[in-house]
Design a protein around this motif. Structure first.
Motif, PDB file in Angstrom:
ATOM      1  N   ILE A  88      -0.840  -3.779  -5.794  1.00 37.72           N
ATOM      2  CA  ILE A  88      -0.378  -2.580  -5.112  1.00 37.72           C
ATOM      3  C   ILE A  88      -1.540  -1.603  -4.954  1.00 37.72           C
ATOM      4  O   ILE A  88      -2.193  -1.225  -5.927  1.00 37.72           O
ATOM      5  CB  ILE A  88       0.770  -1.898  -5.887  1.00 37.72           C
ATOM      6  CG1 ILE A  88       1.992  -2.825  -5.952  1.00 37.72           C
ATOM      7  CG2 ILE A  88       1.150  -0.569  -5.229  1.00 37.72           C
ATOM      8  CD1 ILE A  88       3.177  -2.238  -6.703  1.00 37.72           C
ATOM      9  N   ARG A  89      -1.785  -1.180  -3.726  1.00 38.05           N
ATOM     10  CA  ARG A  89      -2.769  -0.146  -3.453  1.00 38.05           C
ATOM     11  C   ARG A  89      -2.096   1.209  -3.626  1.00 38.05           C
ATOM     12  O   ARG A  89      -1.000   1.419  -3.112  1.00 38.05           O
ATOM     13  CB  ARG A  89      -3.329  -0.303  -2.038  1.00 38.05           C
ATOM     14  CG  ARG A  89      -4.089  -1.611  -1.834  1.00 38.05           C
ATOM     15  CD  ARG A  89      -4.627  -1.731  -0.429  1.00 38.05           C
ATOM     16  NE  ARG A  89      -5.504  -2.879  -0.277  1.00 38.05           N
ATOM     17  CZ  ARG A  89      -6.156  -3.182   0.856  1.00 38.05           C
ATOM     18  NH1 ARG A  89      -6.018  -2.410   1.924  1.00 38.05           N
ATOM     19  NH2 ARG A  89      -6.932  -4.250   0.898  1.00 38.05           N
ATOM     20  N   ARG A  90      -2.767   2.141  -4.305  1.00 40.04           N
ATOM     21  CA  ARG A  90      -2.079   3.354  -4.721  1.00 40.04           C
ATOM     22  C   ARG A  90      -3.009   4.552  -4.712  1.00 40.04           C
ATOM     23  O   ARG A  90      -4.238   4.416  -4.604  1.00 40.04           O
ATOM     24  CB  ARG A  90      -1.508   3.163  -6.126  1.00 40.04           C
ATOM     25  CG  ARG A  90      -2.542   2.776  -7.148  1.00 40.04           C
ATOM     26  CD  ARG A  90      -1.962   2.245  -8.454  1.00 40.04           C
ATOM     27  NE  ARG A  90      -3.010   1.689  -9.281  1.00 40.04           N
ATOM     28  CZ  ARG A  90      -3.771   2.390 -10.109  1.00 40.04           C
ATOM     29  NH1 ARG A  90      -3.563   3.692 -10.237  1.00 40.04           N
ATOM     30  NH2 ARG A  90      -4.708   1.818 -10.817  1.00 40.04           N
ATOM     31  N   ASP A  91      -2.403   5.730  -4.822  1.00 44.95           N
ATOM     32  CA  ASP A  91      -3.119   6.977  -5.002  1.00 44.95           C
ATOM     33  C   ASP A  91      -3.207   7.243  -6.499  1.00 44.95           C
ATOM     34  O   ASP A  91      -2.192   7.531  -7.136  1.00 44.95           O
ATOM     35  CB  ASP A  91      -2.350   8.102  -4.302  1.00 44.95           C
ATOM     36  CG  ASP A  91      -2.966   9.473  -4.540  1.00 44.95           C
ATOM     37  OD1 ASP A  91      -3.982   9.564  -5.254  1.00 44.95           O
ATOM     38  OD2 ASP A  91      -2.414  10.457  -4.007  1.00 44.95           O
ATOM     39  N   ASP A 117       0.871  -1.164   0.000  1.00 43.12           N
ATOM     40  CA  ASP A 117       0.000   0.000   0.000  1.00 43.12           C
ATOM     41  C   ASP A 117       0.912   1.220   0.000  1.00 43.12           C
ATOM     42  O   ASP A 117       1.610   1.481   0.984  1.00 43.12           O
ATOM     43  CB  ASP A 117      -0.900   0.001   1.227  1.00 43.12           C
ATOM     44  CG  ASP A 117      -1.937   1.125   1.192  1.00 43.12           C
ATOM     45  OD1 ASP A 117      -1.691   2.148   0.516  1.00 43.12           O
ATOM     46  OD2 ASP A 117      -2.974   0.998   1.859  1.00 43.12           O
ATOM     47  N   ILE A 118       0.936   1.962  -1.122  1.00 41.67           N
ATOM     48  CA  ILE A 118       1.818   3.127  -1.239  1.00 41.67           C
ATOM     49  C   ILE A 118       1.014   4.417  -1.371  1.00 41.67           C
ATOM     50  O   ILE A 118       1.579   5.465  -1.693  1.00 41.67           O
ATOM     51  CB  ILE A 118       2.773   2.971  -2.438  1.00 41.67           C
ATOM     52  CG1 ILE A 118       2.001   2.893  -3.755  1.00 41.67           C
ATOM     53  CG2 ILE A 118       3.663   1.750  -2.258  1.00 41.67           C
ATOM     54  CD1 ILE A 118       2.888   2.974  -4.989  1.00 41.67           C
ATOM     55  N   ALA A 119      -0.282   4.362  -1.116  1.00 37.64           N
ATOM     56  CA  ALA A 119      -1.153   5.515  -1.345  1.00 37.64           C
ATOM     57  C   ALA A 119      -0.759   6.720  -0.497  1.00 37.64           C
ATOM     58  O   ALA A 119      -0.954   7.864  -0.908  1.00 37.64           O
ATOM     59  CB  ALA A 119      -2.609   5.140  -1.077  1.00 37.64           C
ATOM     60  N   VAL A 176       3.165  -0.702 -11.390  1.00 42.71           N
ATOM     61  CA  VAL A 176       2.775   0.626 -10.930  1.00 42.71           C
ATOM     62  C   VAL A 176       3.938   1.588 -11.129  1.00 42.71           C
ATOM     63  O   VAL A 176       5.094   1.266 -10.823  1.00 42.71           O
ATOM     64  CB  VAL A 176       2.345   0.597  -9.447  1.00 42.71           C
ATOM     65  CG1 VAL A 176       2.306   2.010  -8.860  1.00 42.71           C
ATOM     66  CG2 VAL A 176       0.982  -0.057  -9.309  1.00 42.71           C
ATOM     67  N   ALA A 221       5.159   5.426 -10.029  1.00 40.99           N
ATOM     68  CA  ALA A 221       4.880   6.432  -9.014  1.00 40.99           C
ATOM     69  C   ALA A 221       5.655   7.708  -9.311  1.00 40.99           C
ATOM     70  O   ALA A 221       6.858   7.672  -9.578  1.00 40.99           O
ATOM     71  CB  ALA A 221       5.259   5.913  -7.627  1.00 40.99           C
ATOM     72  N   ARG A 275      -1.299  10.147  -8.255  1.00 46.88           N
ATOM     73  CA  ARG A 275       0.164  10.213  -8.312  1.00 46.88           C
ATOM     74  C   ARG A 275       0.817   8.912  -8.762  1.00 46.88           C
ATOM     75  O   ARG A 275       2.014   8.863  -9.012  1.00 46.88           O
ATOM     76  CB  ARG A 275       0.740  10.579  -6.936  1.00 46.88           C
ATOM     77  CG  ARG A 275       0.262  11.888  -6.369  1.00 46.88           C
ATOM     78  CD  ARG A 275       0.825  12.149  -4.977  1.00 46.88           C
ATOM     79  NE  ARG A 275       0.358  11.154  -4.027  1.00 46.88           N
ATOM     80  CZ  ARG A 275       1.157  10.364  -3.337  1.00 46.88           C
ATOM     81  NH1 ARG A 275       2.469  10.425  -3.494  1.00 46.88           N
ATOM     82  NH2 ARG A 275       0.643   9.490  -2.476  1.00 46.88           N
ATOM     83  N   GLN A 276       0.023   7.843  -8.852  1.00 47.71           N
ATOM     84  CA  GLN A 276       0.567   6.510  -9.098  1.00 47.71           C
ATOM     85  C   GLN A 276      -0.362   5.774 -10.061  1.00 47.71           C
ATOM     86  O   GLN A 276      -1.561   5.651  -9.789  1.00 47.71           O
ATOM     87  CB  GLN A 276       0.697   5.750  -7.763  1.00 47.71           C
ATOM     88  CG  GLN A 276       1.608   6.450  -6.767  1.00 47.71           C
ATOM     89  CD  GLN A 276       1.231   6.229  -5.319  1.00 47.71           C
ATOM     90  OE1 GLN A 276       0.239   5.593  -4.993  1.00 47.71           O
ATOM     91  NE2 GLN A 276       2.030   6.775  -4.416  1.00 47.71           N
TER      92      GLN A 276
END
Length: 234
Positions: A158-161, A138-140, A205, A207, A164-165
Motif C-alpha cells: 500500500i502506498r501511503r502518506d 495508493d491511498i496517499a 496499514v 489510516a 496520516r497512514q
C-alpha cells in the motif's frame, strides 16, 4: 478507446462480471451486487471513476486492477462491502466514504469442510496474486472521514502518506504490549486486533480518519504507536 458514462444510475445483480476500459463520472450505484461464479473471480480493469456514489452495494471475490476512484459518497446507512477482493494498482483519492474490505465470505448453505476448502483455495490465490503485484493500493491522496481498515490487504503493498497512514508489522506487534497503550476510544486497537487474528499478511496499514471529530485523536494514537516502536511512519 475508452467509453465515458456521465450522470447515470445503475442497479444490477450479476455474477462472472468482466468490465474494462471506461470512465464513470457523477454516477450512482444502487443495490448493485457482483457475485463470483465458481472457479473465477469477477474482474474490473482499467476503469476511472470520479465522484461516484453508492447505496447498499456489495462485491464478492473480484480483481480490481488499474483502477482509480476519485471520491465516493455513501447514500443510506450501509458501506460498500468488498468481500474477498484483491487489488492491483488501484488509486484512491479525495473523500472516500464508507468502504468495508472484508475477508472471504462463507456460505451458510455449505458444510464447514466445504467452506474451509474454498477458504484455503481463496487464500492461496490471494497470496500468489500479491506475490506478483508491484503495489495494491495508493491511498496517499485519500481521505477517510468515517475510517477504513486494511487487514485484508498486505501493508507493504500500500502506498501511503506517512503523516496520516502508518505501517505496522506482525513481528512488531508480537514483541510489544500494544494493548496497554491509550487508544482514546478511536477503535484503532480494534483494527489491530482484526489484523492480528484474521489477516494472512505480515503487515497492515492504519489510516487516520479525516473527520474533524476524530482526526486529532487518530493521529495522536498513531504517534503513540510510532513512539512505542510498533508503527513505522517512514
Amino acid at each position: 478507446m475508452t467509453d465515458e458514462v456521465v450522470g447515470e444510475r445503475f442497479s444490477y445483480k450479476a455474477s462472472g462480471i468482466r468490465l474494462s476500459d471506461f470512465t464513470v463520472v457523477d454516477c450512482e450505484f444502487s443495490g448493485c451486487v457482483a457475485r463470483r461464479t465458481e472457479g473465477s473471480f469477477n474482474l474490473f480493469e482499467r476503469i476511472d471513476l470520479e465522484r461516484a456514489s453508492q447505496m447498499n452495494c456489495s462485491v464478492f471475490e473480484a480483481v480490481f486492477r488499474d483502477l482509480s476512484l476519485r471520491g465516493l459518497k455513501r447514500l443510506g446507512d450501509a458501506p460498500l462491502f468488498l468481500w474477498g477482493c484483491v487489488f492491483e494498482r488501484v488509486a484512491l483519492s479525495g473523500r472516500i466514504s464508507a468502504v468495508k474490505i472484508n475477508d472471504f465470505a462463507s456460505r451458510i448453505t455449505e458444510s464447514a469442510e466445504e467452506n474451509q476448502r474454498r477458504r484455503d483455495a481463496h487464500d492461496l490465490f490471494v497470496r500468489n496474486f500479491y506475490s506478483k503485484s508491484d503495489w495494491a493500493l495508493d491511498i496517499a491522496q485519500a481521505e477517510f472521514p468515517g475510517g477504513i481498515s486494511f487487514e485484508q490487504v498486505p501493508g507493504d503493498k500500500i502506498r501511503r502518506d506517512p503523516d496520516r497512514q502508518v505501517l505496522v508489522t506482525r513481528s512488531a506487534l508480537a514483541v510489544s504490549d500494544w494493548r496497554a497503550l491509550d487508544f482514546d476510544r478511536t477503535a484503532i486497537d480494534i483494527a489491530l486486533g482484526w489484523f492480528e487474528r484474521y489477516s494472512i499478511f505480515d503487515s497492515v496499514v492504519l489510516a487516520a480518519r479525516s473527520d474533524r471529530k476524530w482526526s486529532k485523536r487518530d493521529l495522536a494514537v498513531l504517534a503513540r504507536l510510532r513512539d512505542a516502536g510498533i508503527a513505522n511512519l517512514a
